[in-house]
Design a protein around this motif. Structure first.
Motif, PDB file in Angstrom:
ATOM      1  N   ASN A  68     -72.815  43.246   1.338  1.00  0.00           N
ATOM      2  CA  ASN A  68     -72.889  42.687  -0.010  1.00  0.00           C
ATOM      3  C   ASN A  68     -73.580  43.698  -0.929  1.00  0.00           C
ATOM      4  OD1 ASN A  68     -72.599  40.973  -2.170  1.00  0.00           O
ATOM      5  ND2 ASN A  68     -74.067  39.444  -1.463  1.00  0.00           N
ATOM      6  N   THR A  69     -73.159  43.723  -2.161  1.00  0.00           N
ATOM      7  CA  THR A  69     -73.592  44.770  -3.081  1.00  0.00           C
ATOM      8  C   THR A  69     -74.211  44.146  -4.314  1.00  0.00           C
ATOM      9  OG1 THR A  69     -71.707  46.086  -2.330  1.00  0.00           O
ATOM     10  CG2 THR A  69     -72.831  46.830  -4.317  1.00  0.00           C
ATOM     11  N   ILE A  70     -75.332  44.695  -4.740  1.00  0.00           N
ATOM     12  CA  ILE A  70     -75.985  44.249  -5.970  1.00  0.00           C
ATOM     13  C   ILE A  70     -75.722  45.292  -7.050  1.00  0.00           C
ATOM     14  CG2 ILE A  70     -78.185  43.714  -7.079  1.00  0.00           C
ATOM     15  CD1 ILE A  70     -79.229  43.055  -4.194  1.00  0.00           C
ATOM     16  N   ILE A  71     -75.214  44.833  -8.176  1.00  0.00           N
ATOM     17  CA  ILE A  71     -74.969  45.728  -9.311  1.00  0.00           C
ATOM     18  C   ILE A  71     -75.879  45.316 -10.455  1.00  0.00           C
ATOM     19  CG2 ILE A  71     -73.218  46.684 -10.863  1.00  0.00           C
ATOM     20  CD1 ILE A  71     -72.321  46.873  -7.960  1.00  0.00           C
ATOM     21  N   PHE A  72     -76.583  46.239 -11.047  1.00  0.00           N
ATOM     22  CA  PHE A  72     -77.252  46.013 -12.325  1.00  0.00           C
ATOM     23  C   PHE A  72     -76.563  46.904 -13.359  1.00  0.00           C
ATOM     24  CE2 PHE A  72     -80.833  45.024  -9.402  1.00  0.00           C
ATOM     25  CZ  PHE A  72     -81.096  43.728  -9.833  1.00  0.00           C
TER      26      PHE A  72
END
Length: 585
Positions: A57-61
């Protein structure tokens, strides 16, 4: 022409404790920034059917091209796969995070992998450090964690500190990410995704400068935007904050009370913005670059249990949505009780909206004898805030199977224990604080984030006053509004400034000062394409709305302009499914 540093993306791998910086003008020139860039990065980095709690899973800001340059251009977009809904997770937060990311020299940050031990990240310009966070993992109070990190890190006054509480560590599916103490990436479980990666916190700051080709033109446009921002348009938010909405919604019968069993009660005046401001307001604060200062902070004095004349003073933020979810939805009639619940929610790192709705559902389950006190462990009763504080702790600690289910949201819990008809979630996300009519419920059921801000259905209800068009037309209007709002979330500006920036002449002028030439037609096409990209991601992950998933309670309790028709809602959702298949796959 975009400035080079804005098109940089910082890629962080927590498993390898490594990072890389890449220039991605291809992304920013086509998708502007914020949501537009975020959804593309999520599609690139997060494989189909990824487990939300897996390292993949990837977190993007992501921030926008006018971040830090114009009033209210002060939000950060976070994107991830949501553990609550199982599809698109998108959450927006103010505070200082957007400016800090921009000043560090990035348009977006991508975080993947999982650390072998709890860590926190510090990002200063081109440097990324991975710090051992085992000493602060498990601390009971998320606010205390922020204080500890503030003492350790530099760039005071410029940095942003994002951190999770115990809810995130324990993978509560609606755990929030706290930033600057009083702002949050609240919805859809970003805090739990942080926890699944053993990521306790992120600190970011930088010292870049932004070079403008025509400073005089910039100042002219800035002044125009500032004048609109500081006109009477948003005075109510400065005076009373979003809590200003409590009494008007109660007056028209659109305020959900006691799990939407009621729309009127004697506690509304006590929880109103007027009463909170008069008796508790300690100060107002603003997100960086915002002249409105809508964030209202209560100063709450708690007497010492034994020592006379001794008090502990807590500063507690409040907004309309928590007042609804932790206040009216739970039948709270005491402002002090609401503030106590708000304070505990902050310290645990929970999303206030999902938490309140979950406890309201649990109360009705107990009242109807569908579950017993042996499962809830607490004798919940609408209005009894002390019992709800115990309930919040139990959601985080999960002492039995009931709370293990409830920590995954009301959709999951009602599948196991029943009570689906009054489990007030839409697309598995707990409802916001509006029961104004068909448009609001359709809006968040069909919206990309299942948020009231996706397409402002609540506003349409109040404009239409019960004179609804054919359901197909209403759905088309909601889609058009949500597509336009993709421009707001790609710039990334606060939605309170929608009247200013959805005047596309203003937006076009702002973008010209940073070297971006787009016409009104091109902006509208871009908004629709970003909307399409989000919907295609959601359907890729298995989302397909059905009228059977609507909670029956919304048809039982009258809205301000009469009861909502089930047949109308079914036709509307059928039409949306047709358009989803034809236009947005």
């Amino acid at each position: 022409m975009f400035e080079d540093k804005f098109t940089r993306v910082l890629y962080i791998d927590l498993s390898k404790k490594s990072f890389a910086i890449k220039s991605r003008p291809d992304l920013f020139e086509k998708w502007l920034g914020g949501s537009g860039v975020g959804i593309q990065l999520l599609k690139e980095e997060c494989p189909k059917d990824t487990d939300p709690f897996s390292p993949e899973n990837t977190i993007i800001f992501a921030v926008g091209p006018i971040t830090s340059l114009y009033p209210l251009a002060s939000k950060t977009v976070a994107m991830f796969k949501s553990p609550l809904t199982g599809n698109l997770g998108e959450s927006h937060a103010g505070g200082r995070s957007a400016v800090s990311i921009m000043m560090a020299g990035y348009g977006a940050i991508v975080i993947k992998g999982k650390s072998d031990i709890p860590i926190y990240l510090s990002i200063f310009d081109n440097e990324v450090r991975f710090h051992d966070a085992r000493a602060i993992w498990g601390i009971k109070d998320a606010i205390t964690v922020g204080k500890i990190i503030r003492q350790r890190e530099t760039f005071s006054g410029q940095r942003s500190i994002m951190r999770i509480g115990r809810a995130g560590e324990n993978l509560v599916s609606f755990a929030s990410l706290n930033t600057e103490t009083y702002r949050h990436f609240g919805r859809l479980g970003l805090g739990a995704v942080f926890g699944s990666k053993n990521l306790k916190a992120l600190v970011i700051a930088g010292k870049r400068t932004i070079n403008l080709t025509d400073p005089k033109a910039y100042l002219r446009v800035y002044k125009n935007i500032l004048d609109e921002t500081t006109s009477s348009l948003m005075k109510k938010y400065h005076d009373l904050g979003t809590a200003v909405n409590v009494l008007p919604l109660h007056e028209i019968g659109g305020l959900p009370i006691e799990n939407l069993n009621k729309i009127s009660y004697e506690g509304a005046a006590e929880l109103s913005g007027e009463n909170l401001a008069q008796n508790y307001l300690g100060r107002r604060i603003a997100c960086t670059g915002c002249p409105v200062a809508c964030v209202h902070i209560a100063a709450f004095r708690d007497p010492h249990e034994e020592e006379k004349y001794f008090y502990k003073t807590s500063m507690i933020g409040y907004d309309y949505e928590p007042i609804y979810s932790l206040g009216t939805m739970l039948g709270i009639k005491d402002a002090k009780g609401f503030l106590k619940l708000m304070d505990r929610t902050e310290k645990l790192g929970l999303d206030a909206m999902s938490s309140g709705v979950a406890l309201a559902w649990a109360t009705e389950m107990l009242n109807k004898n569908i579950v017993t006190e042996s499962e809830t462990l607490v004798k919940f009763s609408f209005g009894d805030w002390e019992k709800y504080i115990e309930g919040l702790e139990n959601i985080v600690l999960m002492p039995n199977d009931f709370y293990k289910a409830l920590s995954r949201g009301t959709s999951y819990a009602s599948e196991i224990y029943g009570g689906k008809d009054f489990a007030l979630n839409f697309g598995k996300n707990e409802m916001p604080g509006y029961h104004t009519g068909a448009a609001t419920h359709l809006g968040w059921f069909l919206g990309a984030r299942h948020s009231h801000l996706d397409n402002a259905g609540y506003s349409m209800d109040q404009s239409l006053k019960g004179d609804y068009p054919e359901p197909e037309k209403l759905v088309d209007n909601l889609i058009e509004e949500e597509a336009n709002r993709q421009i707001l979330s790609s710039l990334v500006v606060c939605f309170f400034a929608r009247a200013i920036y959805l005047n596309f002449d203003n937006t076009i002028n702002c973008l010209k000062t940073v070297g971006i030439d787009l016409t009104k037609e091109e902006l509208k096409e871009l908004g629709m394409e970003i909307y399409r990209q989000k919907m295609s991601y959601k359907t890729q992950e298995g989302w397909l709305p059905s009228h059977l998933d609507l909670p029956k309670r919304i048809f039982e309790t009258p809205a301000p302009f009469g009861k909502i028709s089930e047949d109308y809602m079914k036709k509307a959702i059928d039409h949306f499914r047709d358009r989803l298949e034809k236009d947005f796959r």
